[in-house]
Write a protein that holds these residues in place. Structure first.
Motif, mmCIF file in Angstrom:
data_model
loop_
_atom_site.group_PDB
_atom_site.id
_atom_site.type_symbol
_atom_site.label_atom_id
_atom_site.label_comp_id
_atom_site.label_asym_id
_atom_site.label_seq_id
_atom_site.Cartn_x
_atom_site.Cartn_y
_atom_site.Cartn_z
ATOM 1 N N LEU A 4 -8.548 -4.366 3.675
ATOM 2 C CA LEU A 4 -7.695 -5.552 3.782
ATOM 3 C C LEU A 4 -6.218 -5.158 3.612
ATOM 4 O O LEU A 4 -5.347 -5.616 4.347
ATOM 5 N N LYS A 5 -5.976 -4.253 2.652
ATOM 6 C CA LYS A 5 -4.587 -3.797 2.424
ATOM 7 C C LYS A 5 -4.053 -3.122 3.688
ATOM 8 O O LYS A 5 -2.903 -3.314 4.074
ATOM 9 N N TYR A 6 -4.900 -2.324 4.322
ATOM 10 C CA TYR A 6 -4.485 -1.624 5.540
ATOM 11 C C TYR A 6 -4.253 -2.627 6.679
ATOM 12 O O TYR A 6 -3.266 -2.554 7.405
ATOM 13 N N LEU A 7 -5.143 -3.605 6.774
ATOM 14 C CA LEU A 7 -5.026 -4.651 7.796
ATOM 15 C C LEU A 7 -3.699 -5.419 7.627
ATOM 16 O O LEU A 7 -3.000 -5.708 8.607
ATOM 17 N N MET A 8 -3.356 -5.697 6.376
ATOM 18 C CA MET A 8 -2.125 -6.445 6.125
ATOM 19 C C MET A 8 -0.888 -5.605 6.442
ATOM 20 O O MET A 8 0.174 -6.139 6.755
ATOM 21 N N GLN A 9 -1.037 -4.279 6.380
ATOM 22 C CA GLN A 9 0.043 -3.394 6.814
ATOM 23 C C GLN A 9 0.286 -3.610 8.314
ATOM 24 O O GLN A 9 1.421 -3.658 8.777
ATOM 25 N N GLY A 10 -0.818 -3.770 9.040
ATOM 26 C CA GLY A 10 -0.724 -4.068 10.483
ATOM 27 C C GLY A 10 -0.025 -5.394 10.713
ATOM 28 O O GLY A 10 0.798 -5.524 11.627
ATOM 29 N N PHE A 11 -0.316 -6.370 9.873
ATOM 30 C CA PHE A 11 0.335 -7.683 9.985
ATOM 31 C C PHE A 11 1.845 -7.548 9.752
ATOM 32 O O PHE A 11 2.645 -8.082 10.533
ATOM 33 N N ILE A 12 2.222 -6.796 8.735
ATOM 34 C CA ILE A 12 3.648 -6.605 8.403
ATOM 35 C C ILE A 12 4.398 -6.019 9.596
ATOM 36 O O ILE A 12 5.560 -6.341 9.842
ATOM 37 N N GLU A 13 3.725 -5.179 10.353
ATOM 38 C CA GLU A 13 4.389 -4.510 11.474
ATOM 39 C C GLU A 13 4.432 -5.334 12.765
ATOM 40 O O GLU A 13 5.025 -4.906 13.747
ATOM 41 N N LEU A 14 3.820 -6.525 12.743
ATOM 42 C CA LEU A 14 3.875 -7.385 13.938
ATOM 43 C C LEU A 14 5.279 -7.944 14.146
ATOM 44 O O LEU A 14 6.033 -8.101 13.174
ATOM 45 N N ASP A 15 5.626 -8.289 15.387
ATOM 46 C CA ASP A 15 6.920 -8.956 15.585
ATOM 47 C C ASP A 15 6.817 -10.384 15.044
ATOM 48 O O ASP A 15 5.721 -10.890 14.777
ATOM 49 N N MET A 34 0.844 -1.198 0.000
ATOM 50 C CA MET A 34 0.000 0.000 0.000
ATOM 51 C C MET A 34 0.882 1.252 0.000
ATOM 52 O O MET A 34 1.825 1.348 0.788
ATOM 53 N N GLY A 35 0.573 2.224 -0.867
ATOM 54 C CA GLY A 35 1.381 3.439 -0.943
ATOM 55 C C GLY A 35 1.223 4.290 0.311
ATOM 56 O O GLY A 35 0.201 4.233 0.992
ATOM 57 N N LYS A 36 2.254 5.079 0.584
ATOM 58 C CA LYS A 36 2.268 5.905 1.808
ATOM 59 C C LYS A 36 1.140 6.943 1.824
ATOM 60 O O LYS A 36 0.570 7.239 2.871
ATOM 61 N N VAL A 37 0.828 7.505 0.633
ATOM 62 C CA VAL A 37 -0.202 8.557 0.578
ATOM 63 C C VAL A 37 -1.563 7.968 0.958
ATOM 64 O O VAL A 37 -2.286 8.491 1.813
ATOM 65 N N LEU A 38 -1.875 6.808 0.345
ATOM 66 C CA LEU A 38 -3.160 6.160 0.631
ATOM 67 C C LEU A 38 -3.213 5.731 2.097
ATOM 68 O O LEU A 38 -4.228 5.911 2.783
ATOM 69 N N GLU A 39 -2.094 5.180 2.590
ATOM 70 C CA GLU A 39 -2.053 4.743 3.990
ATOM 71 C C GLU A 39 -2.345 5.934 4.924
ATOM 72 O O GLU A 39 -3.108 5.820 5.878
ATOM 73 N N TYR A 59 -5.121 -1.199 13.031
ATOM 74 C CA TYR A 59 -5.347 -1.420 11.595
ATOM 75 C C TYR A 59 -6.654 -2.165 11.330
ATOM 76 O O TYR A 59 -6.928 -2.550 10.203
ATOM 77 N N ARG A 60 -7.430 -2.397 12.391
ATOM 78 C CA ARG A 60 -8.632 -3.214 12.218
ATOM 79 C C ARG A 60 -9.648 -2.501 11.315
ATOM 80 O O ARG A 60 -9.699 -1.268 11.275
ATOM 81 N N PRO A 61 -10.464 -3.277 10.627
ATOM 82 C CA PRO A 61 -11.407 -2.681 9.676
ATOM 83 C C PRO A 61 -12.616 -2.043 10.352
ATOM 84 O O PRO A 61 -12.811 -2.162 11.574
ATOM 85 N N ILE A 62 -13.459 -1.419 9.549
ATOM 86 C CA ILE A 62 -14.636 -0.705 10.065
ATOM 87 C C ILE A 62 -15.552 -1.628 10.861
ATOM 88 O O ILE A 62 -16.014 -1.268 11.947
ATOM 89 N N ILE A 63 -15.813 -2.816 10.336
ATOM 90 C CA ILE A 63 -16.749 -3.718 11.002
ATOM 91 C C ILE A 63 -16.357 -3.943 12.470
ATOM 92 O O ILE A 63 -17.213 -4.054 13.343
ATOM 93 N N CYS A 64 -15.053 -3.967 12.747
ATOM 94 C CA CYS A 64 -14.569 -4.203 14.112
ATOM 95 C C CYS A 64 -14.674 -2.931 14.954
ATOM 96 O O CYS A 64 -14.795 -3.000 16.168
ATOM 97 N N ARG A 65 -14.588 -1.782 14.311
ATOM 98 C CA ARG A 65 -14.643 -0.509 15.057
ATOM 99 C C ARG A 65 -16.067 -0.173 15.472
ATOM 100 O O ARG A 65 -16.295 0.352 16.558
ATOM 101 N N VAL A 66 -17.033 -0.467 14.583
ATOM 102 C CA VAL A 66 -18.420 -0.087 14.896
ATOM 103 C C VAL A 66 -19.142 -1.184 15.681
ATOM 104 O O VAL A 66 -20.191 -0.939 16.266
#
Ligand code: SF4
Ligand code: SF4
Length: 169
Positions: free
Chosen positions: A53-64, A1-6, A97-104
Protein backbone atom coordinates in the motif's frame (compact mmCIF):
# COMPACT_ATOMS: atom_id res chain seq x y z
CA UNK A 1 8.31 5.45 2.35
CA UNK A 2 12.12 5.61 2.69
CA UNK A 3 14.26 5.55 -0.45
CA UNK A 4 16.11 2.36 0.57
CA UNK A 5 12.90 0.39 1.09
CA UNK A 6 11.41 1.83 -2.11
CA UNK A 7 14.50 0.69 -4.02
CA UNK A 8 14.25 -2.80 -2.50
CA UNK A 9 10.60 -3.14 -3.50
CA UNK A 10 11.30 -1.83 -6.99
CA UNK A 11 14.07 -4.42 -7.42
CA UNK A 12 11.77 -7.15 -6.05
CA UNK A 13 9.01 -6.20 -8.52
CA UNK A 14 11.47 -6.12 -11.44
CA UNK A 15 12.51 -9.68 -10.63
CA UNK A 16 8.91 -10.77 -10.10
CA UNK A 17 7.77 -9.18 -13.38
CA UNK A 18 10.41 -11.04 -15.33
CA UNK A 19 9.38 -14.34 -13.69
CA UNK A 20 5.71 -13.61 -14.45
CA UNK A 21 6.51 -12.64 -18.03
CA UNK A 22 7.87 -16.17 -18.52
CA UNK A 23 4.67 -17.66 -17.09
CA UNK A 24 2.40 -15.46 -19.20
CA UNK A 25 4.49 -16.41 -22.23
CA UNK A 26 4.29 -20.12 -21.43
CA UNK A 27 0.48 -19.85 -21.13
CA UNK A 28 -0.03 -17.39 -23.96
CA UNK A 29 -2.34 -19.79 -25.83
CA UNK A 30 -4.87 -19.42 -22.98
CA UNK A 31 -4.37 -15.74 -22.12
CA UNK A 32 -6.10 -12.76 -23.68
CA UNK A 33 -4.99 -9.94 -21.31
CA UNK A 34 -4.39 -6.63 -23.11
CA UNK A 35 -4.29 -2.94 -22.27
CA UNK A 36 -7.86 -1.66 -21.95
CA UNK A 37 -9.31 -5.00 -20.81
CA UNK A 38 -10.07 -3.93 -17.28
CA UNK A 39 -12.94 -6.02 -15.98
CA UNK A 40 -10.58 -7.51 -13.37
CA UNK A 41 -10.13 -3.96 -11.97
CA UNK A 42 -13.87 -3.25 -11.97
CA UNK A 43 -14.96 -5.87 -9.45
CA UNK A 44 -12.93 -7.36 -6.65
CA UNK A 45 -11.47 -7.05 -3.17
CA UNK A 46 -7.84 -6.31 -4.15
CA UNK A 47 -6.10 -7.65 -1.01
CA UNK A 48 -2.94 -5.60 -0.44
CA UNK A 49 -0.26 -5.68 2.26
CA UNK A 50 0.69 -2.60 4.25
CA UNK A 51 4.05 -2.56 2.51
CA UNK A 52 2.49 -2.70 -0.97
CA UNK A 53 0.00 0.00 0.00
CA UNK A 54 2.88 2.36 0.85
CA UNK A 55 4.43 1.65 -2.54
CA UNK A 56 1.07 2.11 -4.29
CA UNK A 57 0.63 5.49 -2.61
CA UNK A 58 4.07 6.48 -3.89
CA UNK A 59 2.60 5.90 -7.35
CA UNK A 60 -0.33 8.13 -6.42
CA UNK A 61 2.02 10.92 -5.27
CA UNK A 62 3.72 10.84 -8.65
CA UNK A 63 0.48 11.27 -10.63
CA UNK A 64 -0.24 14.63 -12.26
CA UNK A 65 -2.78 16.81 -10.48
CA UNK A 66 -5.62 15.97 -12.86
CA UNK A 67 -5.26 12.20 -12.30
CA UNK A 68 -4.81 12.75 -8.56
CA UNK A 69 -8.17 14.52 -8.44
CA UNK A 70 -9.86 11.68 -10.36
CA UNK A 71 -8.44 9.07 -7.98
CA UNK A 72 -9.46 11.13 -4.93
CA UNK A 73 -12.97 11.41 -6.32
CA UNK A 74 -13.02 7.66 -7.04
CA UNK A 75 -11.97 6.92 -3.46
CA UNK A 76 -14.84 9.07 -2.14
CA UNK A 77 -17.40 7.12 -4.17
CA UNK A 78 -15.69 3.74 -3.87
CA UNK A 79 -17.95 0.79 -3.00
CA UNK A 80 -16.78 -2.43 -1.37
CA UNK A 81 -16.12 -5.13 -3.98
CA UNK A 82 -16.47 -2.68 -6.87
CA UNK A 83 -14.02 -0.78 -9.10
CA UNK A 84 -10.51 0.03 -7.97
CA UNK A 85 -10.16 3.82 -7.56
CA UNK A 86 -6.86 3.82 -9.44
CA UNK A 87 -8.56 2.71 -12.64
CA UNK A 88 -8.88 5.65 -15.06
CA UNK A 89 -10.41 5.19 -18.51
CA UNK A 90 -9.86 1.41 -18.37
CA UNK A 91 -6.17 1.74 -17.55
CA UNK A 92 -4.26 1.44 -14.29
CA UNK A 93 -3.02 4.92 -13.35
CA UNK A 94 -0.36 3.49 -11.00
CA UNK A 95 0.75 0.59 -13.21
CA UNK A 96 4.41 0.50 -12.14
CA UNK A 97 3.36 0.63 -8.48
CA UNK A 98 0.51 -1.87 -8.59
CA UNK A 99 0.50 -4.60 -5.95
CA UNK A 100 1.21 -8.31 -6.37
CA UNK A 101 -2.44 -9.31 -6.70
CA UNK A 102 -2.67 -7.16 -9.87
CA UNK A 103 0.59 -8.50 -11.32
CA UNK A 104 -0.24 -12.19 -10.94
CA UNK A 105 -3.91 -11.85 -11.81
CA UNK A 106 -4.61 -13.50 -15.13
CA UNK A 107 -2.51 -16.61 -14.46
CA UNK A 108 -3.65 -20.04 -13.27
CA UNK A 109 -1.40 -21.16 -10.42
CA UNK A 110 -1.28 -23.59 -7.53
CA UNK A 111 -1.76 -21.89 -4.18
CA UNK A 112 -0.98 -23.02 -0.63
CA UNK A 113 -3.53 -25.78 -0.13
CA UNK A 114 -2.82 -27.43 -3.50
CA UNK A 115 -5.83 -25.81 -5.13
CA UNK A 116 -5.63 -24.08 -8.48
CA UNK A 117 -6.32 -20.36 -8.54
CA UNK A 118 -7.84 -19.13 -11.78
CA UNK A 119 -8.72 -15.59 -12.87
CA UNK A 120 -12.49 -15.21 -12.60
CA UNK A 121 -12.62 -14.08 -16.24
CA UNK A 122 -12.24 -17.78 -17.16
CA UNK A 123 -16.01 -17.75 -16.62
CA UNK A 124 -16.40 -14.83 -19.03
CA UNK A 125 -14.84 -16.51 -22.05
CA UNK A 126 -11.43 -14.93 -21.38
CA UNK A 127 -8.29 -16.43 -19.82
CA UNK A 128 -8.19 -20.26 -19.74
CA UNK A 129 -11.83 -20.49 -20.84
CA UNK A 130 -10.82 -22.93 -23.62
CA UNK A 131 -9.29 -25.31 -21.04
CA UNK A 132 -11.70 -24.81 -18.13
CA UNK A 133 -14.95 -26.68 -17.63
CA UNK A 134 -17.05 -27.75 -14.64
CA UNK A 135 -14.57 -26.23 -12.16
CA UNK A 136 -11.66 -28.18 -13.66
CA UNK A 137 -8.73 -26.83 -15.63
CA UNK A 138 -7.17 -29.11 -18.24
CA UNK A 139 -3.62 -27.75 -18.38
CA UNK A 140 -0.73 -27.66 -15.93
CA UNK A 141 -1.04 -24.47 -13.91
CA UNK A 142 1.99 -22.45 -12.81
CA UNK A 143 3.62 -24.47 -10.04
CA UNK A 144 4.76 -21.52 -7.92
CA UNK A 145 2.44 -20.24 -5.24
CA UNK A 146 1.89 -16.65 -6.42
CA UNK A 147 -0.16 -15.56 -3.40
CA UNK A 148 1.04 -12.36 -1.73
CA UNK A 149 2.27 -13.85 1.61
CA UNK A 150 4.24 -16.49 -0.25
CA UNK A 151 5.93 -14.02 -2.61
CA UNK A 152 6.61 -11.46 0.12
CA UNK A 153 7.99 -13.97 2.60
CA UNK A 154 11.36 -12.18 2.81
CA UNK A 155 9.76 -8.82 3.65
CA UNK A 156 8.18 -7.48 6.78
CA UNK A 157 5.00 -6.78 4.83
CA UNK A 158 2.57 -6.02 7.68
CA UNK A 159 -1.12 -6.67 7.64
CA UNK A 160 -3.06 -7.63 4.49
CA UNK A 161 -6.40 -5.89 3.98
CA UNK A 162 -8.72 -5.29 1.08
CA UNK A 163 -8.06 -2.00 -0.68
CA UNK A 164 -11.47 -0.67 0.43
CA UNK A 165 -10.55 -1.22 4.09
CA UNK A 166 -7.21 0.57 3.66
CA UNK A 167 -8.67 3.55 1.84
CA UNK A 168 -11.99 3.90 3.69
CA UNK A 169 -11.20 2.78 7.27
S1 SF4 B 1 -7.20 -11.10 -16.30
FE1 SF4 B 1 -8.98 -11.31 -17.62
S2 SF4 B 1 -10.20 -9.43 -17.30
FE2 SF4 B 1 -8.10 -9.06 -16.55
S3 SF4 B 1 -6.95 -8.13 -18.28
FE3 SF4 B 1 -6.63 -10.36 -18.34
S4 SF4 B 1 -8.23 -11.09 -19.74
FE4 SF4 B 1 -8.84 -9.06 -19.08
S1 SF4 C 1 -4.11 -0.99 -8.81
FE1 SF4 C 1 -4.27 -0.88 -11.02
S2 SF4 C 1 -4.15 -2.99 -11.76
FE2 SF4 C 1 -4.61 -3.06 -9.58
S3 SF4 C 1 -6.85 -3.21 -9.46
FE3 SF4 C 1 -6.27 -1.04 -9.31
S4 SF4 C 1 -6.39 -0.29 -11.42
FE4 SF4 C 1 -6.31 -2.53 -11.51
Amino acid sequence: MGKVLEGKIRAFFEKLDSLLEGYFQAHKAYICCRAGCSSCCEKGDYPVSELELKYLMQGFIELDSEKKLIVQKNIKTMQRGEACPFLIENLCSVYDYRPIICRVHGLAYICGNDTVKLPYCANEGKNYSSVYKDREVFINPVKDNLDTPSLLKNFDYGEIRNLYDWLKP
